[in-house]
Scaffold this active site. Sequence first.
Site, mmCIF file in Angstrom:
data_model
loop_
_atom_site.group_PDB
_atom_site.id
_atom_site.type_symbol
_atom_site.label_atom_id
_atom_site.label_comp_id
_atom_site.label_asym_id
_atom_site.label_seq_id
_atom_site.Cartn_x
_atom_site.Cartn_y
_atom_site.Cartn_z
ATOM 1 N N LYS A 44 0.863 -1.189 0.000
ATOM 2 C CA LYS A 44 0.000 0.000 0.000
ATOM 3 C C LYS A 44 0.903 1.243 0.000
ATOM 4 O O LYS A 44 1.918 1.276 0.704
ATOM 5 C CB LYS A 44 -0.874 -0.018 1.261
ATOM 6 C CG LYS A 44 -1.629 1.274 1.558
ATOM 7 C CD LYS A 44 -2.712 1.569 0.542
ATOM 8 C CE LYS A 44 -3.358 2.939 0.783
ATOM 9 N NZ LYS A 44 -4.075 3.444 -0.402
ATOM 10 N N THR A 45 0.559 2.227 -0.803
ATOM 11 C CA THR A 45 1.324 3.478 -0.780
ATOM 12 C C THR A 45 1.317 4.024 0.648
ATOM 13 O O THR A 45 0.261 4.121 1.278
ATOM 14 C CB THR A 45 0.681 4.511 -1.723
ATOM 15 O OG1 THR A 45 0.691 3.974 -3.043
ATOM 16 C CG2 THR A 45 1.460 5.820 -1.704
ATOM 17 N N ASN A 68 -12.888 4.856 -5.758
ATOM 18 C CA ASN A 68 -12.381 4.773 -4.392
ATOM 19 C C ASN A 68 -11.782 6.089 -3.931
ATOM 20 O O ASN A 68 -11.258 6.870 -4.719
ATOM 21 C CB ASN A 68 -11.332 3.650 -4.277
ATOM 22 C CG ASN A 68 -9.923 4.160 -4.479
ATOM 23 O OD1 ASN A 68 -9.292 4.695 -3.562
ATOM 24 N ND2 ASN A 68 -9.419 4.051 -5.703
ATOM 25 N N ASN A 123 5.028 6.928 -5.707
ATOM 26 C CA ASN A 123 3.698 7.282 -6.193
ATOM 27 C C ASN A 123 3.554 8.803 -6.269
ATOM 28 O O ASN A 123 3.404 9.470 -5.247
ATOM 29 C CB ASN A 123 2.657 6.672 -5.249
ATOM 30 C CG ASN A 123 1.257 6.820 -5.788
ATOM 31 O OD1 ASN A 123 1.013 7.632 -6.679
ATOM 32 N ND2 ASN A 123 0.343 6.034 -5.259
ATOM 33 N N CYS A 126 -1.253 10.131 -6.569
ATOM 34 C CA CYS A 126 -2.458 9.862 -5.778
ATOM 35 C C CYS A 126 -3.522 10.918 -6.085
ATOM 36 O O CYS A 126 -3.261 12.109 -5.986
ATOM 37 C CB CYS A 126 -2.139 9.854 -4.290
ATOM 38 S SG CYS A 126 -3.636 9.663 -3.319
ATOM 39 N N LYS A 162 4.994 5.812 -10.229
ATOM 40 C CA LYS A 162 3.598 5.543 -10.589
ATOM 41 C C LYS A 162 3.003 6.839 -11.105
ATOM 42 O O LYS A 162 2.968 7.855 -10.407
ATOM 43 C CB LYS A 162 2.826 5.060 -9.358
ATOM 44 C CG LYS A 162 1.332 4.865 -9.562
ATOM 45 C CD LYS A 162 1.008 3.448 -9.979
ATOM 46 C CE LYS A 162 -0.474 3.149 -10.040
ATOM 47 N NZ LYS A 162 -0.942 2.371 -8.906
ATOM 48 N N ASN A 193 -2.295 5.257 -12.754
ATOM 49 C CA ASN A 193 -3.081 5.338 -11.528
ATOM 50 C C ASN A 193 -4.554 5.511 -11.918
ATOM 51 O O ASN A 193 -4.876 5.653 -13.097
ATOM 52 C CB ASN A 193 -2.599 6.534 -10.690
ATOM 53 C CG ASN A 193 -2.860 6.319 -9.204
ATOM 54 O OD1 ASN A 193 -3.898 5.790 -8.817
ATOM 55 N ND2 ASN A 193 -1.914 6.730 -8.376
ATOM 56 N N GLY A 221 -10.973 -0.133 -12.728
ATOM 57 C CA GLY A 221 -11.831 -1.184 -13.262
ATOM 58 C C GLY A 221 -11.885 -1.188 -14.779
ATOM 59 O O GLY A 221 -11.248 -0.366 -15.444
ATOM 60 N N GLY A 252 -4.388 -0.875 -14.944
ATOM 61 C CA GLY A 252 -5.641 -0.174 -15.225
ATOM 62 C C GLY A 252 -6.595 -1.063 -15.994
ATOM 63 O O GLY A 252 -6.383 -1.337 -17.179
HETATM 64 C C1 DHB Z 1 -4.734 6.402 -2.650
HETATM 65 C C2 DHB Z 1 -5.278 6.281 -3.902
HETATM 66 C C3 DHB Z 1 -4.438 6.188 -4.999
HETATM 67 O O1 DHB Z 1 -4.895 6.053 -6.271
HETATM 68 C C4 DHB Z 1 -3.078 6.241 -4.820
HETATM 69 O O2 DHB Z 1 -2.284 6.152 -5.870
HETATM 70 C C5 DHB Z 1 -2.543 6.371 -3.548
HETATM 71 C C6 DHB Z 1 -3.379 6.443 -2.464
HETATM 72 C C7 DHB Z 1 -5.611 6.500 -1.471
HETATM 73 O O3 DHB Z 1 -6.660 7.157 -1.546
HETATM 74 O O4 DHB Z 1 -5.255 5.923 -0.441
#
Ligand code: DHB
Length: 302
Positions: A44-45, A68, A123, A126, A162, A193, A221, A252
């Site tokens: 996870k980032t 999301n 990343n 985001c 990213k 992303n 998706g 993607g």
């Molecule tokens: C989050 C969403 C992302 O697309 C990303 O690259 C990094 C973090 C997030 O909302 O946690």
Amino acid sequence: MFPTKIGSLHLENFIYNAAGVWDTTTDQCNDLNNQKHCAAVITKTCTIRPQAGNKYPKYHFTDQYSINSNGLENNGLDYYIDLYKPNSKPLFISIGGTSDKERITMINMVVERLGNAVAIELNLSCPNLGCPGAAYDPQTLQQALDKLFSNVNVSDITFGLKLPPYYLLRDFEAISTILSHYHNQIDFITCVNSIPNGLDFDVDNGLPVISPNDGYGGLGGPSILPVGLSNVRHFSKLFKENCIDIDIVGCGGISSGSDVYKYLLAGAKAVQIGSQLWKEGPMVFERVSKEFHLVVSRKGIT
Ligand code: DHB
């Protein structure tokens, strides 16, 4: 299995998770690590310190798309550094951070503690934070990379970025030129992303389908497959034309073996699965790998 290389990092297969999916906790990362057909684990980032992230509901899935706004819920960099175990699958640490200083500190922590035992995916894209990632426009990207590479030494480590989706030829060209200045430091880019600022409503209650950020969130998706493919192909062509030695990881909208094959046609050396992993769980890697094998064997490709 189809081995590949990203920079000098050898992968026994070329399909793994997208950062942010099934990779927040040690248990989830272990699930991926134990999945034969998942080539690597990307975390996870993360930020330096743990973050709680946004409130639920913050994910929404349909057959066509996902939306999301997680809000960088993560356990902090130390937690992800401690995930590293010798003799397990290649581990990519996905580094977030919202300032030059935070990114530099985090990368230096990883390099000091683990050296080239792990890879880094930085990343810069985001979509869910107050300030958008640095890669959304060429000038900000240039400034962020200038600052970064004057303060970190990643020449011994597999290091990549990213990137967000781009749409215009002039942006592909501008970003490609900036990356070319740093081809000695950047081994790969991951495209793409999620698409920022998607929105949908629940007709029953009249509210957006996710609650944080006024309902706006990153789109992923199946619907975004053409955007991912286009980004990979644009960069692949520009890198070839300009002799830029940077590998491309496609991400993607992958939900089948044919989708994976399409990313290879576009120029990817590896691919990541996000939304479909969320929906289906880690068994997705076996299904999609098997489908991919059928596609290539039908075509007589070995
Ligand atoms: C989050 C969403 C992302 O697309 C990303 O690259 C990094 C973090 C997030 O909302 O946690």
